[in-house]
Design an enzyme around this catalytic site. Structure first.
Site, PDB file in Angstrom:
ATOM      1  N   ASN A  91       0.834  -1.199   0.000  1.00 46.66           N
ATOM      2  CA  ASN A  91       0.000   0.000   0.000  1.00 46.66           C
ATOM      3  C   ASN A  91       0.865   1.243   0.000  1.00 46.66           C
ATOM      4  OD1 ASN A  91      -2.844   0.745  -0.132  1.00 46.66           O
ATOM      5  ND2 ASN A  91      -3.176  -1.070   1.108  1.00 46.66           N
ATOM      6  N   ASP A 155      -3.669   2.021   5.160  1.00 45.46           N
ATOM      7  CA  ASP A 155      -3.951   1.785   3.750  1.00 45.46           C
ATOM      8  C   ASP A 155      -3.089   2.728   2.911  1.00 45.46           C
ATOM      9  OD1 ASP A 155      -5.233   1.170   1.263  1.00 45.46           O
ATOM     10  OD2 ASP A 155      -7.051   0.635   2.330  1.00 45.46           O
TER      11      ASP A 155
END
Length: 250
Positions: A91, A155
């Site tokens: 990510n 994330d």
């Protein structure tokens, strides 16, 4: 600080990949499970979308096979080199302003890493032991989300001109600004959506934060409680700015 809904319920799956284009003053972003690529023009407010077949779904929601991914570098001559293995969900990526540190997220262990980086070669600085085993130099866990326990999973990520990182908190309904030197939380933005996925700075002065989220896999009650799930958000009045995005020159 102000959080506004820029495009309501625009994502039918999971919004991702916000990227600001300097030349056209346009925000690009995707709906990965919805198989769509969007653009939003800052000047005209026009939204455009193209439909594609882009990725397959997980066998079960939010349960990918572990340690099947890798971290690669694509060089300007078109060659590709693998630098890190056994990654579950690659990510957020960000670089310090002096390009000497790279920050990187693997979502499932819930960790934000920092590592030494050589901008001249586009590679990580490595160390070799007496038995010829090499490893990335000075790789550190900057933030451990599992140890924090209240922010969900890390994330997407971006960085501001003060070299502080902004991390989207999936299942945490937040974007949090961290000091990468200490791991300390400096600022927190709450959203009316739980599954926050990514963020980037943009706008004419790079002082606006664009934030994506998702609704894929959300139970019915979550969607009732948080009806703005799947929207694109914009945050203003943060008091900090981002930098122009990196452009691939190959």
């Amino acid at each position: 600080m102000s959080v506004e809904v820029l495009l309501k319920n625009v994502f039918t799956g999971t919004g991702e990949g916000p990227h600001w284009d300097e030349d056209t003053q346009t925000l690009f972003f995707i709906d990965n499970l919805g198989q769509k690529v969007f653009s939003w023009n800052y000047r005209t407010k026009e939204v455009q979308m193209i439909q594609l077949g882009t990725m397959g779904a997980d066998r079960l929601p939010e349960m990918p096979e572990k340690e099947q991914g890798s971290l690669y570098c694509l060089y300007t001559d078109g060659t590709v080199k693998k630098h890190k293995e056994k990654v579950t969900i690659s990510n957020g990526l960000a670089w310090s302003s002096d390009n000497k540190r790279m920050y990187y997220i693997d979502s499932i262990p819930g960790k934000v890493y920092g590592m030494d980086y050589d901008i001249e070669t586009g590679t990580f600085i490595v160390k070799i032991t007496h038995i010829s085993f090499f490893y990335i130099a000075n790789e550190q866990v900057i933030v451990d989300f599992k140890a924090i326990g209240t922010l969900g999973l890390p994330d997407g990520m971006t960085i501001d001109t003060e070299d502080k990182i902004w991390v989207a908190c999936y299942d945490g309904a937040k974007v949090v600004r961290f000091d990468p030197d200490t791991g300390k939380q400096l600022q927190c933005i709450d959203f009316p959506a739980k599954r926050i996925t990514s963020c980037c700075f943009g706008g004419p002065n790079y002082d606006e934060l664009f934030v994506t989220c998702g609704c894929s896999g959300a139970p019915e009650q979550e969607l009732k409680d948080l009806p703005l799930s799947g929207s694109l958000f914009r945050v203003t009045g943060l008091g900090v700015k981002g930098s122009k995005p990196n452009i691939y020159e190959g």
